[in-house]
Enzyme design. Structure first.
Site, PDB file in Angstrom:
ATOM      1  CG  ASP A 203      38.084 -22.305  44.048  1.00 42.36           C
ATOM      2  OD1 ASP A 203      37.293 -23.222  44.275  1.00 42.36           O
ATOM      3  OD2 ASP A 203      39.321 -22.463  44.042  1.00 42.36           O
TER       4      ASP A 203
ATOM      5  NE  ARG B 165      41.287 -24.585  54.177  1.00 43.66           N
ATOM      6  CZ  ARG B 165      40.951 -23.714  53.246  1.00 43.66           C
ATOM      7  NH1 ARG B 165      41.753 -23.474  52.231  1.00 43.66           N
ATOM      8  NH2 ARG B 165      39.800 -23.092  53.311  1.00 43.66           N
TER       9      ARG B 165
ATOM     10  CE  LYS C 228      30.191 -26.693  58.117  1.00 46.27           C
ATOM     11  NZ  LYS C 228      30.496 -27.067  59.521  1.00 46.27           N
TER      12      LYS C 228
ATOM     13  CG  HIS D 277      36.781 -31.633  56.060  1.00 48.56           C
ATOM     14  ND1 HIS D 277      36.905 -30.315  55.712  1.00 48.56           N
ATOM     15  CD2 HIS D 277      37.543 -32.330  55.194  1.00 48.56           C
ATOM     16  CE1 HIS D 277      37.731 -30.212  54.679  1.00 48.56           C
ATOM     17  NE2 HIS D 277      38.121 -31.412  54.345  1.00 48.56           N
TER      18      HIS D 277
ATOM     19  NE  ARG E 142      34.748 -27.235  45.070  1.00 50.69           N
ATOM     20  CZ  ARG E 142      35.777 -26.654  44.460  1.00 50.69           C
ATOM     21  NH1 ARG E 142      36.118 -25.417  44.770  1.00 50.69           N
ATOM     22  NH2 ARG E 142      36.453 -27.300  43.523  1.00 50.69           N
TER      23      ARG E 142
END
Length: 318
Positions: free
Chosen positions: A132, A299, A185, A225, A182
């Site tokens: 990540d 989130r 944003k 998404h 990956r």
């Protein structure tokens, strides 16, 4: 503006205490986090795989500040990988790691050593690791570490963040044969000197980066998404296929270059199932572990709908 406010508030110890101790918070966390231990993560991964999707499991716990915690974090990942293999959930389930959980901030060689051990455990389990990305101050160190990991474990994936101004150049460097990348944003509070702040600018950067990855020789992992970007990925994959690049047959008469969508656990699950039902490769990013606070706040900051969901839950609990 809302995103900036939420991310800034997340660093306030009073806000952290309020959110962490609110009776309703854990009910909300359950929407975005699989559970507080490895077994919960494996259980959720099993249900997702049974539904025809793939999984990337992340054990929460970034910004480790001592060697013992770093070793414990790596050991947890090794236990998780053994459990996934024993449950028959590999290779459909991979793991995502943050190098800060292995001590990158205070001992980069230790972080790389522990990451190598996790990559070996992943290979032994029949799956792989994606590293990540964190805030912009760690980007160079993280990409350097990924390059070192890939010398021995070339299946190791990298992550880039479209809101950083540098990411188009990073995509060109990473879009090589075998490179798993990956594209997301980005979810950290960053200065304007290094990151785009307006949504339109971030979306435009994402589209440019996606085009680079799709035209490259690696394997794009499209983490979004956004319906417009989901559609753009499919169009670009078809356009590249038409140019004579490597193809993947999805059904008779329909061929595209290979890629996958990635979406977060708890966010647009209906769309995840719809895409998978249409024959797309969809991977769900599933976090687990007790250190959920920072993840939850990112989130909430990403989408107003997430924050509204949280505020409605708080209000209904009164």
């Amino acid at each position: 503006m809302l995103r900036t406010v939420v991310l800034a508030a997340s660093g306030d110890p009073h806000v952290r205490r309020l959110v962490s101790t609110s009776p309703v918070t854990h009910a909300v966390v359950n929407r975005f986090v699989a559970g507080e231990d490895v077994l919960a993560g494996v259980s959720v991964a099993g249900r997702i795989c049974d539904a025809g999707l793939r999984v990337s499991l992340d054990v929460l716990g970034e910004d480790t500040t001592d060697r013992q915690r770093a070793h414990e974090s790596a050991a947890t990942y090794r236990d998780l990988l053994r459990a996934l293999a024993d449950a028959g959930l590999t290779p459909a389930t991979e793991v995502s790691v943050k190098l800060s959980s292995f001590g990158q901030a205070f001992d980069p060689p230790l972080a790389r050593e522990l990451a190598l051990g996790v990559c070996q455990a992943a290979r032994d389990a029949g799956t792989c690791v994606t590293v990540d990305m964190e805030d912009h101050t760690t980007t160079d160190a993280t990409l350097t570490a990924v390059a070192e990991l890939r010398r021995e474990f070339d299946e190791t994936g990298a992550v880039v963040q479209a809101y950083l101004r540098r990411t188009e150049a990073d995509c060109r460097d990473l879009a090589v044969a075998g490179g798993r990348v990956r594209l997301c944003k980005g979810a950290y509070a960053e200065p304007l000197s290094v990151a785009y702040s307006r949504r339109a600018e971030v979306d435009a950067s994402y589209a440019r980066c996606l085009a680079i990855l799709m035209a490259g020789r690696g394997y794009p992992m499209v983490a979004t998404h956004d319906p417009a970007l989901v559609e753009l990925a499919a169009r670009l994959a078809g356009a590249v296929a038409g140019s004579g690049a490597d193809l993947i047959a999805l059904d008779p008469g329909h061929a595209r270059r290979p890629f996958e969508y990635q979406m977060l656990f708890g966010v647009r699950p209906g769309e995840q199932r719809r895409l998978a039902g249409a024959g797309e490769v969809v991977r769900v990013y599933v976090p687990c572990g007790r250190e959920w606070y920072a993840y939850l706040m990112r989130r909430l900051a990403e989408r107003p709908a997430n924050l509204l969901f949280f505020l409605r839950a708080l209000r209904s609990s009164r």
